[in-house]
Scaffold this motif. Sequence first.
Motif, PDB file in Angstrom:
ATOM      1  N   SER A 307       1.417  -4.852  28.723  1.00  0.00           N
ATOM      2  CA  SER A 307       0.347  -5.390  27.887  1.00  0.00           C
ATOM      3  C   SER A 307      -0.714  -6.086  28.728  1.00  0.00           C
ATOM      4  CB  SER A 307       0.926  -6.373  26.862  1.00  0.00           C
ATOM      5  OG  SER A 307       1.535  -7.485  27.513  1.00  0.00           O
ATOM      6  N   THR A 311      -4.546  -4.771  29.088  1.00  0.00           N
ATOM      7  CA  THR A 311      -5.658  -5.660  28.763  1.00  0.00           C
ATOM      8  C   THR A 311      -6.674  -5.697  29.895  1.00  0.00           C
ATOM      9  OG1 THR A 311      -4.222  -7.049  27.401  1.00  0.00           O
ATOM     10  CG2 THR A 311      -6.277  -8.029  28.163  1.00  0.00           C
ATOM     11  N   THR A 314      -8.603  -2.252  29.871  1.00  0.00           N
ATOM     12  CA  THR A 314      -9.442  -1.931  28.709  1.00  0.00           C
ATOM     13  C   THR A 314     -10.528  -2.968  28.443  1.00  0.00           C
ATOM     14  OG1 THR A 314      -7.874  -3.053  27.233  1.00  0.00           O
ATOM     15  CG2 THR A 314      -7.544  -0.693  27.607  1.00  0.00           C
ATOM     16  N   LEU A 315     -10.363  -4.183  28.981  1.00  0.00           N
ATOM     17  CA  LEU A 315     -11.316  -5.248  28.653  1.00  0.00           C
ATOM     18  C   LEU A 315     -12.380  -5.437  29.725  1.00  0.00           C
ATOM     19  CD1 LEU A 315     -11.706  -7.207  26.314  1.00  0.00           C
ATOM     20  CD2 LEU A 315     -10.340  -8.880  27.558  1.00  0.00           C
ATOM     21  N   ASP A 343     -15.584  -4.956  25.797  1.00  0.00           N
ATOM     22  CA  ASP A 343     -15.493  -5.298  24.378  1.00  0.00           C
ATOM     23  C   ASP A 343     -16.679  -6.175  24.005  1.00  0.00           C
ATOM     24  OD1 ASP A 343     -14.803  -6.776  21.943  1.00  0.00           O
ATOM     25  OD2 ASP A 343     -12.836  -5.841  22.162  1.00  0.00           O
ATOM     26  N   PHE A 346     -15.679  -9.539  22.270  1.00  0.00           N
ATOM     27  CA  PHE A 346     -15.129 -10.464  23.258  1.00  0.00           C
ATOM     28  C   PHE A 346     -16.227 -10.977  24.183  1.00  0.00           C
ATOM     29  CE2 PHE A 346     -13.044 -11.611  27.216  1.00  0.00           C
ATOM     30  CZ  PHE A 346     -11.918 -12.297  26.794  1.00  0.00           C
ATOM     31  N   LEU A 383      -9.099 -10.274  16.334  1.00  0.00           N
ATOM     32  CA  LEU A 383      -8.979  -9.397  17.493  1.00  0.00           C
ATOM     33  C   LEU A 383      -9.326 -10.124  18.788  1.00  0.00           C
ATOM     34  CD1 LEU A 383     -10.503  -6.056  16.094  1.00  0.00           C
ATOM     35  CD2 LEU A 383      -8.115  -6.507  16.695  1.00  0.00           C
ATOM     36  N   VAL A 384     -10.388 -10.947  18.746  1.00  0.00           N
ATOM     37  CA  VAL A 384     -10.791 -11.686  19.942  1.00  0.00           C
ATOM     38  C   VAL A 384      -9.706 -12.695  20.336  1.00  0.00           C
ATOM     39  CG1 VAL A 384     -12.461 -13.325  20.877  1.00  0.00           C
ATOM     40  CG2 VAL A 384     -13.253 -11.346  19.562  1.00  0.00           C
ATOM     41  N   LYS A 386      -6.601 -12.534  19.700  1.00  0.00           N
ATOM     42  CA  LYS A 386      -5.442 -11.804  20.199  1.00  0.00           C
ATOM     43  C   LYS A 386      -5.616 -11.462  21.672  1.00  0.00           C
ATOM     44  CE  LYS A 386      -2.563  -7.767  19.180  1.00  0.00           C
ATOM     45  NZ  LYS A 386      -2.382  -6.589  18.303  1.00  0.00           N
ATOM     46  N   LYS A 387      -6.863 -11.076  22.065  1.00  0.00           N
ATOM     47  CA  LYS A 387      -7.126 -10.749  23.473  1.00  0.00           C
ATOM     48  C   LYS A 387      -7.037 -12.000  24.338  1.00  0.00           C
ATOM     49  CE  LYS A 387      -9.988  -6.623  22.820  1.00  0.00           C
ATOM     50  NZ  LYS A 387      -9.664  -6.381  21.423  1.00  0.00           N
ATOM     51  N   CYS A 390      -3.479 -12.687  25.046  1.00  0.00           N
ATOM     52  CA  CYS A 390      -2.938 -11.755  26.025  1.00  0.00           C
ATOM     53  C   CYS A 390      -3.398 -12.137  27.436  1.00  0.00           C
ATOM     54  CB  CYS A 390      -3.384 -10.335  25.684  1.00  0.00           C
ATOM     55  SG  CYS A 390      -2.524  -9.072  26.630  1.00  0.00           S
ATOM     56  N   ILE A 391      -4.625 -12.651  27.564  1.00  0.00           N
ATOM     57  CA  ILE A 391      -5.119 -13.090  28.869  1.00  0.00           C
ATOM     58  C   ILE A 391      -4.288 -14.262  29.385  1.00  0.00           C
ATOM     59  CG2 ILE A 391      -7.057 -14.259  30.002  1.00  0.00           C
ATOM     60  CD1 ILE A 391      -8.932 -12.506  28.397  1.00  0.00           C
TER      61      ILE A 391
END
Length: 621
Positions: A307, A311, A314-315, A343, A346, A383-384, A386-387, A390-391
Amino acid sequence: MAGAIKPSLMSVHIVAFGNERDGFSEDNQQSSLIWTYLGRSALISETENSLLLNSANHAGNPVFIEYQACVFGNVRLVVHDCPLWDIFDSDWYTSQNLIEGADIIVIKYSVNDKSSFQEVKDSYVPMIKRALEHYSIPVIISAVGTRRSEVPCTCPLCTLDRGTCVTASEGIQLAKELGATYLELHSLSDFYIGKYFGGVLEYFMIQSLNQKSSEKMKKRKKGHKCQGVKPPQLEQPEKMPILKGEASHYNSDLHNLLICCQCVDVVFYTEDLKEVVEAHKIVLCSVSHVFMLLFNVKSPADVQDSSIIRTAQTLFAVNNEAVFPVSSRGSPSSPPLRVIVKDSFFCSCLSEILHFIYSGAFRWELLEEDIKKKLKDPGEVELVLKKVKCILKTPGKVNSSENCRYHQTAKPWQLCNTSLRLFFNTHVLADVIFQIQGSIVPAHRAVLVARCEVMAAMFNGSYIEGNSFLVPVYGVSKDTFLSFLEYLYTDSCCPVSILQAMSLLICAEMYQVSRLQHICELYIITQLQSMPSRELASTSLSIVSLLRKAKFHNSDCLSNWLLHFIATNYLIFSQKPEFQDLSVEERSFVEMHRWPSSMYLKQLADYRSYINSQKCHCIIM
């Protein structure tokens, strides 16, 4: 008084209250509890086959009878027998004096006189309790007689003995209220008087005599003390100055680094190449494995979390093509790394996200509010967020909003100040090398500039260090400089000795880091305060030398404390050679605040001379 009593060394005073017979009469006083005990006790001294026993009625108090006897050979026994409780009503002063002078108190009653018992319990026992509040006097409660009916008749029409007997439970309850010893004497026989009542009474007599003997011995020892000149009183030393600490500003230092955009080495862009925000690799990598992958600090094999890898891919995208505008913050020789944010949602919130990270990554609720202001759609907000989670994720662990909120309640900046330690004294992302005592120490300009104003001026001004990768350091040892850098990275330091703490304090003063100075001052003070007098007298550590350094390096709090410390331990430091190195002003201060004072020592010398002249042993000396 009807007769003479032999002189005795000690005495025991017993006060007896109450009537153990159904009715009181002087004609049968010889059969009373107290009279019977004194007449039959084997402890009563006998001379020429006659008891040394005297009794006298006090005309002023017809209910007051006094007995005297000799017990235990030469102990004077005085008994005041008050059969009637009226003395508490008619002469409270006398009854109070009797109680105060008593060594033992006896309360007696007949088990077949319920009304008298109830009156005593309701009216006179509370008076005795109040009188005994400030005295520790043993009390004996004696229930005398055989109950006419141990088990009263339960017939409703029969009134035989109903309510006329005092039960044992009532007597025990009364004893509990007074903290007394309860005795039941069914008769005045030798067994009940001599062994039962007499055994308890004689036990308390012995206890009283032991207590008096101990008090008498203390008075005798006190009387043996030297009379005349009293020993001088040693006053307490003056209170040491209180050192006030300085609150940490670690969070605000790193947050200001983002606001001022100093030492920028990474710039984020939109997909159409518009600059969004500038940042610092070292800070981002300290909180996120995503940025470690992005800046090649770690490889996917090191992270092993799909994950996080997904991230990062894709980011963000790193691009060094010339089509990017040159950042005004970057150095021409070393331009910042350019990163495209893929994104758009983001990217629009990236500034708020970086402020959240730089301020400690612990104000999650504030971040949620800031993103909701930017993005009106709840789905986009989710969604933001959630990212962001993950960071900030730790590899191999499931992240959640609860985990993020943990940092706002548990340990603020726990993500950064412990993580920055990973980059302390390592070449990873290092952009400056300090050369000191033939060794090199790698560091990161962003951390140095954020945490130290002198470093900020040195690297951002017109000094030669601003464009140099290799920076020499003079006037400080490598170990001390490493401890200084460790504080800048972690906001903590752990000196191993007073001398190392003083060296670190000098380095902190040189670079104008006041909080580190206060930490070193506090360490030195704590170590000196915990040092025993014997160790203080034998130590090779020069307190005067510490004082000199503290004054020279503008540590006013420490220098003032050290002067008080020398004055408080005057007898130790005045014998050391270094004491002569004090200046005239310092010596004057120490003499004025010395402990013990010169006046006390003079008084002590006079007292010793007096003791020797009297040829008297002084227990103080």
